[in-house]
Design a protein around this motif. Sequence first.
Motif, PDB file in Angstrom:
ATOM      1  N   PRO A  97       0.824  -1.211   0.000  1.00 56.52           N
ATOM      2  CA  PRO A  97       0.000   0.000   0.000  1.00 56.52           C
ATOM      3  C   PRO A  97       0.859   1.263   0.000  1.00 56.52           C
ATOM      4  N   ALA A  98       0.345   2.296  -0.618  1.00 51.90           N
ATOM      5  CA  ALA A  98       1.064   3.567  -0.663  1.00 51.90           C
ATOM      6  C   ALA A  98       1.182   4.160   0.740  1.00 51.90           C
ATOM      7  N   GLU A  99       2.231   4.926   0.946  1.00 48.88           N
ATOM      8  CA  GLU A  99       2.437   5.603   2.229  1.00 48.88           C
ATOM      9  C   GLU A  99       1.281   6.538   2.557  1.00 48.88           C
ATOM     10  N   THR A 100       0.590   7.020   1.526  1.00 50.82           N
ATOM     11  CA  THR A 100      -0.517   7.953   1.716  1.00 50.82           C
ATOM     12  C   THR A 100      -1.797   7.265   2.172  1.00 50.82           C
ATOM     13  N   GLU A 101      -1.861   5.925   2.101  1.00 49.19           N
ATOM     14  CA  GLU A 101      -3.046   5.229   2.594  1.00 49.19           C
ATOM     15  C   GLU A 101      -3.118   5.338   4.113  1.00 49.19           C
ATOM     16  N   PRO A 102      -4.333   5.207   4.686  1.00 46.75           N
ATOM     17  CA  PRO A 102      -4.469   5.342   6.150  1.00 46.75           C
ATOM     18  C   PRO A 102      -3.578   4.360   6.906  1.00 46.75           C
ATOM     19  N   HIS A 103      -2.954   4.861   7.958  1.00 45.16           N
ATOM     20  CA  HIS A 103      -2.064   4.053   8.782  1.00 45.16           C
ATOM     21  C   HIS A 103      -2.798   3.563  10.029  1.00 45.16           C
ATOM     22  N   GLU A 104      -2.517   2.339  10.415  1.00 45.46           N
ATOM     23  CA  GLU A 104      -2.807   1.904  11.785  1.00 45.46           C
ATOM     24  C   GLU A 104      -1.794   2.519  12.723  1.00 45.46           C
ATOM     25  N   GLY A 105      -0.557   2.624  12.242  1.00 43.75           N
ATOM     26  CA  GLY A 105       0.490   3.196  13.064  1.00 43.75           C
ATOM     27  C   GLY A 105       1.792   3.362  12.316  1.00 43.75           C
ATOM     28  N   THR A 106       2.800   3.824  13.019  1.00 49.53           N
ATOM     29  CA  THR A 106       4.151   4.008  12.490  1.00 49.53           C
ATOM     30  C   THR A 106       5.134   3.305  13.413  1.00 49.53           C
ATOM     31  N   TRP A 107       6.125   2.624  12.808  1.00 42.80           N
ATOM     32  CA  TRP A 107       7.172   1.947  13.573  1.00 42.80           C
ATOM     33  C   TRP A 107       8.412   2.829  13.662  1.00 42.80           C
ATOM     34  N   LEU A 108       8.997   2.869  14.872  1.00 43.65           N
ATOM     35  CA  LEU A 108      10.249   3.577  15.110  1.00 43.65           C
ATOM     36  C   LEU A 108      11.214   2.638  15.835  1.00 43.65           C
ATOM     37  N   ILE A 112       7.926  -4.697   6.052  1.00 41.33           N
ATOM     38  CA  ILE A 112       7.264  -4.158   4.863  1.00 41.33           C
ATOM     39  C   ILE A 112       5.878  -4.781   4.807  1.00 41.33           C
ATOM     40  N   TYR A 113       4.862  -3.963   4.978  1.00 35.46           N
ATOM     41  CA  TYR A 113       3.482  -4.457   4.989  1.00 35.46           C
ATOM     42  C   TYR A 113       2.920  -4.484   3.573  1.00 35.46           C
ATOM     43  N   ALA A 123      15.420   2.083  -0.566  1.00 34.05           N
ATOM     44  CA  ALA A 123      16.042   1.984  -1.888  1.00 34.05           C
ATOM     45  C   ALA A 123      15.038   2.155  -3.019  1.00 34.05           C
ATOM     46  N   TYR A 124      13.748   2.104  -2.705  1.00 37.64           N
ATOM     47  CA  TYR A 124      12.743   2.224  -3.761  1.00 37.64           C
ATOM     48  C   TYR A 124      11.608   3.132  -3.316  1.00 37.64           C
ATOM     49  N   GLU A 125      10.972   3.749  -4.302  1.00 40.57           N
ATOM     50  CA  GLU A 125       9.773   4.542  -4.104  1.00 40.57           C
ATOM     51  C   GLU A 125       8.676   3.951  -4.976  1.00 40.57           C
ATOM     52  N   LEU A 126       7.472   3.837  -4.427  1.00 41.14           N
ATOM     53  CA  LEU A 126       6.305   3.360  -5.169  1.00 41.14           C
ATOM     54  C   LEU A 126       5.287   4.484  -5.271  1.00 41.14           C
ATOM     55  N   ASP A 127       4.691   4.642  -6.435  1.00 38.41           N
ATOM     56  CA  ASP A 127       3.751   5.750  -6.604  1.00 38.41           C
ATOM     57  C   ASP A 127       2.323   5.403  -6.187  1.00 38.41           C
ATOM     58  N   GLY A 128       2.097   4.162  -5.729  1.00 33.58           N
ATOM     59  CA  GLY A 128       0.762   3.747  -5.320  1.00 33.58           C
ATOM     60  C   GLY A 128      -0.088   3.256  -6.461  1.00 33.58           C
ATOM     61  N   ASN A 129       0.468   3.260  -7.654  1.00 33.18           N
ATOM     62  CA  ASN A 129      -0.290   2.809  -8.827  1.00 33.18           C
ATOM     63  C   ASN A 129       0.579   1.945  -9.735  1.00 33.18           C
ATOM     64  N   GLY A 130       1.560   1.258  -9.145  1.00 31.19           N
ATOM     65  CA  GLY A 130       2.304   0.264  -9.908  1.00 31.19           C
ATOM     66  C   GLY A 130       3.697   0.650 -10.356  1.00 31.19           C
ATOM     67  N   ASN A 173       2.057  11.507  -4.458  1.00 30.42           N
ATOM     68  CA  ASN A 173       0.867  10.729  -4.786  1.00 30.42           C
ATOM     69  C   ASN A 173       1.125  10.066  -6.130  1.00 30.42           C
ATOM     70  N   GLU A 174       0.141   9.430  -6.709  1.00 26.95           N
ATOM     71  CA  GLU A 174       0.377   8.651  -7.926  1.00 26.95           C
ATOM     72  C   GLU A 174       0.620   9.499  -9.165  1.00 26.95           C
ATOM     73  N   THR A 175       0.445  10.807  -9.062  1.00 26.42           N
ATOM     74  CA  THR A 175       0.690  11.674 -10.218  1.00 26.42           C
ATOM     75  C   THR A 175       1.786  12.713  -9.977  1.00 26.42           C
ATOM     76  N   THR A 176       2.328  12.779  -8.772  1.00 29.51           N
ATOM     77  CA  THR A 176       3.257  13.856  -8.418  1.00 29.51           C
ATOM     78  C   THR A 176       4.569  13.302  -7.880  1.00 29.51           C
ATOM     79  N   LEU A 177       5.669  13.764  -8.476  1.00 31.12           N
ATOM     80  CA  LEU A 177       7.011  13.364  -8.066  1.00 31.12           C
ATOM     81  C   LEU A 177       7.736  14.579  -7.492  1.00 31.12           C
ATOM     82  N   VAL A 178       8.155  14.464  -6.254  1.00 29.59           N
ATOM     83  CA  VAL A 178       8.894  15.538  -5.580  1.00 29.59           C
ATOM     84  C   VAL A 178      10.379  15.251  -5.738  1.00 29.59           C
ATOM     85  N   THR A 179      11.123  16.228  -6.219  1.00 31.25           N
ATOM     86  CA  THR A 179      12.557  16.037  -6.393  1.00 31.25           C
ATOM     87  C   THR A 179      13.248  17.405  -6.299  1.00 31.25           C
ATOM     88  N   MET A 180      14.440  17.515  -6.890  1.00 30.88           N
ATOM     89  CA  MET A 180      15.216  18.753  -6.818  1.00 30.88           C
ATOM     90  C   MET A 180      15.468  19.293  -8.224  1.00 30.88           C
TER      91      MET A 180
END
Length: 465
Positions: A25-36, A114-115, A170-177, A243-250
């Motif tokens: 699942p994408a990071e933007t999907e609802p979380h049950e929680g966060t691990w630290l 990794i869930y 090491a990898y980024e997923l856009d939530g849409n494959g 999100n699945e349409t936006t890439l943040v970079t420099m």
Amino acid sequence: MKHLSTILLLTMLHLASFSQSYVMPAETEPHEGTWLQWPHQFEYGVVFRNRLDPTWVTMTNALVQSENVHIIAYDAVEQLRITDLLTAAGVPMTRVDFRLFPTNDVWVRDNGPIYVRDAAGNLHIEDWGFNGWGTKFNSNHCNPIPTSIATATATPVINLNATMTIEGGAYELDGNGVLLACKSSTLSQSPTNAIRNPGMTQAQAEGILTQYLGATKFIWLDGYTGTDDITDAHIDGFAKFANETTLVTMSDTDLAYWGVTANDIATLNAASDVNNAAYNKVYVPLTQNDVVTTFGTNLGYKGSYCNYYIGNVVVLVPNYNDPNDVVANNIIQALHPTKAVFGIDCRNLYQNGGMVHCVTQQQPVASAPNGILAPLQKGIQLGQNFPNPCNAATTIGLYLDKQADVQLHLYNAMGTIVAHQAHPHLAAGDHALKLDTDKLPSGIYDYIVTIGRNSSFSGKMVVER
């Protein structure tokens, strides 16, 4: 012999038909929680630990407003120490729990669970191989963490240690494959301390990542090895899917400063989604100045803001006590308008090679039996404002189980309304109600949040100058 070959082929086809596929699942999907994974003294000493504690306290305080925080502590003594730190900082403990496992380091994004979901929507934990970023550092305690968590939480585990060694950063997923990664931190066969998967081809890696992460399209950068970069070019240091349409970079100039080659910059600029539509590119700057730790050490290099973490109602952005902190925070805030951006001071963490995304790992909400996502919580939930005490601004986390008209009233000690917000037809889900407090005098204030006509919730906040 021909008959035997036919039998073997039919057997292989039969087994293949039963192979399970999974989707992360994408990071933007609802979380049950966060691990630290909390810093400790057992690998690098007490000074290391003490310099990082405040960053973990701040992250926990921000996250518990709307999701659980699962803390991996080295042992019971460390759990007590961490609990004292959080309590002293006024962090609500109702959404904090602990798991006691030895660890080598803090980078739960790389070695942690990794869930993923199976075809029915059920959650599993994948345990990928972790070898200390190509054997640069000890990994004997960190490598077993996913299976340890799976056992402790009664979550089905998929053991991939013998299948592939790969870090979560090491990898980024856009939530849409689409999966974006650097070959240098996954497939490189040299130098010796950069190798994760000896002899593995790109085609083999793609087959594994398709089956176990749900990737259907790959964007590979060459990356780089043999530099001072510990990770051999983790993608989350300089590129992130908002999100699945936006890439943040420099910018190209900043990417070159970061060590990204001209060919990789061209590939990144040409990146497109699963439908081959170009991503909306959003550029955040590097820090204006070289990063200086809280204890006065000039690191001699600038900091990245791309390495941020998306929570349920907050976005944790690495900050460096730099003029560009506010610039980056504002850009990222615009990308996530329903969440509140919090700058996390990661100057000391950055000295050790990472930032906020590197030390967080999301656990998605559990799925319903039919595979449809269950709501994050039932009913209405109102979080304590954060930060509290506050100065210029504070945010109240709110969860709605259905659409509602919401009003927020803020009262001073005399019972006078000093601020009012109306949010008609607020959708179901998580929301961040932001209050500007820069013009309020120091003191204790009461806030009341009214939902519809029949429900109201209250809380206290402190403004300090």
